[in-house]
Design an enzyme around this catalytic site. Structure first.
Site, PDB file in Angstrom:
ATOM      1  N   LYS A   1       5.629 -27.016  11.190  1.00 17.92           N
ATOM      2  CA  LYS A   1       6.521 -28.055  10.674  1.00 17.92           C
ATOM      3  C   LYS A   1       6.190 -29.408  11.299  1.00 17.92           C
ATOM      4  CE  LYS A   1      10.547 -24.978  10.119  1.00 17.92           C
ATOM      5  NZ  LYS A   1      11.939 -24.760  10.588  1.00 17.92           N
TER       6      LYS A   1
ATOM      7  N   GLU B   1       9.631 -11.900  10.793  1.00 20.54           N
ATOM      8  CA  GLU B   1      10.037 -13.046  11.598  1.00 20.54           C
ATOM      9  C   GLU B   1      10.702 -12.575  12.882  1.00 20.54           C
ATOM     10  OE1 GLU B   1      11.262 -17.185   9.965  1.00 20.54           O
ATOM     11  OE2 GLU B   1      13.149 -16.132  10.350  1.00 20.54           O
TER      12      GLU B   1
ATOM     13  N   HIS C   1       1.223   1.381 -10.957  1.00 17.68           N
ATOM     14  CA  HIS C   1       0.122   0.887 -11.781  1.00 17.68           C
ATOM     15  C   HIS C   1      -0.548  -0.326 -11.146  1.00 17.68           C
ATOM     16  CE1 HIS C   1       1.025   3.514 -15.250  1.00 17.68           C
ATOM     17  NE2 HIS C   1       2.262   3.443 -14.782  1.00 17.68           N
TER      18      HIS C   1
END
EC number: 5.3.1.9
Length: 554
Positions: free
Chosen positions: A515, A358, A389
């Site tokens: 937004k 950000e 793994h």
């Protein structure tokens, strides 16, 4: 500097050209050769900062590389920009704000005057109020509406109001000493809040609503649902005993039903992703206490002082930031793996994703001109040995260059015996840490594999090319102070890279448009409203399909 002042293009400087030529000279050199040329580099390319021992010898660099990178930092005026930030100059130019997360951990007896105000006094005034409140909570003096002690705090926030507290809570779980646990709600998906409240008792639960403006959509939606859950059980009068706020908006906090005496403030010069050591850490102080929280802050300050005072040539966050830039802009790396060999740091990589991406995920420089090079390392990771793994195969034998940070501790807080009942599971864990950095660096050649009797047709599949760079960060134990040191180490790397790229690391305009689009689409999704503007065919079809599957007309 203001946002209107031009920033010199760092890629047009002699320092950048010198690094480009240097890359042409050493870019193909293998780490095996670097260590053969200088067997002592593992003892030379190290820095100790506070409790952190940092080994950067397994990087594809030489002493000359370090000096050329430092020259680049000076060409970008890094030292001047650092001093400006620490002094409260408005280095967040797009929002015309100071950037003073470092003030959050200054000792009480220091002074920092910004816009005529000693911000250190302000910071410690809030810390004192936080301490007094959490002392009452932890001692049982503060009770809920039914007279019972609070045993669970639920932090409702998102972004920097969530990622930091979640990470630190898990990392410092051993320091919880008052019978209080914490839960964290961030996602607007109702499954998040529902799951977190499913086994809680309203009478022993305290909600902390963390929102600077007290208007963040996700946070207020969750807080309102939590309020309804509480009042359905205990009535409206219970709100003032079960809700507190971390905010600066007294009016909205009061309207919600929270006593503003139980509102803990912070300042516009604290960005969300840099706020875990502010009042945003209230849930943490409730769990671990004011003394451990103070130790946490002291750890930040140790690295802050090093960042401020150490020469660039031996300045840990500066060098690590410069090395990250070396890989990003000269060797073509796109990401950095963060690999803590500590399950308590399971959320550290996710926290760093916001802190770094950000901050530096920008394509426009602070003066409004386009960047001319790659910016913003992509951070990701998992704890060891789980990652071994899952994705280490790509790290070892894949085609992508992924520098990695290994973080480990000499003294475990938890330890258990191994299968034989004699050995230490922590020793087993750390043997993997050391082995992985060794194999990533040096690999194994076809000749070595063939000499072991491996069938010729299998040899190419078992070759480990090596030359995969890593930083090793070791500390004695994961304490509050050490965690603060680790966070500050990365904070200042972000700043270093941002200055050289010429970007504003402290705004985040890229999150805003989505937004607004969501707000515009909500009535289209839930009702019969027409979109304010013609939707593209993909979004239109998706919305119609969603409406149909929700039982609404398409």
């Amino acid at each position: 500097m203001t946002s209107m002042q031009a920033i010199p293009d760092i890629t047009a400087t002699p320092a950048w050209d010198a690094l480009r030529r240097h890359h042409d000279e050493i870019g193909a050199t293998h780490l095996r050769q670097f260590f053969a040329d200088n067997p002592n580099r593992g003892r030379e390319l190290v820095i100790t900062v506070g409790d952190l021992y940092i080994d950067y010898s397994k990087h594809r660099i030489t002493h000359d590389t370090v000096q050329l990178l430092v020259d680049l930092a000076r060409a970008a005026n890094l030292e001047q920009r650092r001093d400006q930030m620490l002094a409260g100059v408005h280095v967040n130019t797009s929002e015309n704000r100071s950037v003073l997360h470092t003030a959050l951990r200054l000792p009480r007896d220091t002074e920092l005057i910004v816009d005529g105000q000693n911000v250190v006094q302000d910071v410690h005034a809030v810390l004192d109020v936080m301490g007094d409140f959490t002392d009452r909570l932890r001692s049982g003096e503060w009770t809920g509406a039914t007279g019972k002690r609070i045993n669970t705090v639920v932090n409702i926030g998102i972004g920097g109001s969530d990622l930091g507290p979640v990470m630190v809570y898990q990392a410092l779980r051993h320091y919880a000493d008052a019978g209080i646990s914490a839960r964290f709600v961030s996602n607007i998906d109702p499954a998040d809040l529902t799951a977190k409240l499913s086994d809680l008792e309203p009478g022993t639960t305290l909600f902390i609503v963390a929102s600077k403006t007290f208007s963040t959509l996700e946070t207020l939606t969750n807080a309102t649902a939590a309020r309804r859950w509480l009042t359905d059980a205990l009535g409206e009068a219970a709100v003032s005993k079960h809700f507190v706020a971390v905010s600066t908006n007294k009016r909205l906090v009061k309207d919600f039903g929270i006593n503003t005496a139980n509102m803990f403030g912070f300042w516009e010069w604290v960005g969300g992703r840099y706020s875990v050591d502010s009042a945003i850490g209230l849930s943490l102080m409730a769990v671990v206490g004011r003394e451990s929280f103070a130790d946490f802050l002291s750890g930040f300050h140790i690295v802050d002082q090093h960042f401020q005072n150490a020469p660039l040539e031996s300045n840990a966050p500066v060098l690590l930031g410069l090395i990250g830039l070396w890989y990003s802009d000269f060797l073509g790396a796109q990401s950095r793996a963060v690999l803590p060999y500590s399950n308590d740091l399971a959320r550290f990589a996710a926290y760093l994703q916001q802190l770094t991406m950000e901050s530096n995920g920008k394509s426009t420089r602070a003066d409004g001109t386009p960047v001319t090079t790659n910016t913003g390392e992509i951070y990701w990771g998992e704890t060891g040995t789980n990652g071994q793994h899952a994705f280490y195969q790509l790290l070892h034998q894949g085609t992508r260059l992924v520098p990695a940070d290994f973080i480990g501790f000499s003294q475990p807080i938890d330890d258990l015996p191994t299968v034989d009942g004699i050995g230490s599971m922590h020793d087993l864990l750390m043997s993997n840490f050391f082995a992985q950095t060794q194999v990533l660096a040096f690999g194994k050649t076809a000749e070595e594999i063939a000499a072991e009797g491996t069938p010729a047709e299998v040899v190419p599949h078992k070759v480990m090319p090596g030359n995969r760079p890593t930083t090793s960060i070791l500390a004695n134990r994961l304490t509050p102070s050490v965690l603060g040191q680790l966070i500050a180490l990365y904070e200042h790397q972000v700043f270093t890279e941002g200055v050289i790229w010429g970007i504003d690391s402290f705004d985040q305009w890229g999150v805003e448009l989505g937004k607004k689009q969501a707000e515009a689409l909500l009535p289209v999704i839930t009702g019969n409203a027409s979109p304010a503007q013609q939707l593209d065919s993909s979004t239109d079809t998706l919305v119609r399909r969603y409406r149909t599957e929700r039982g609404r007309t398409s």
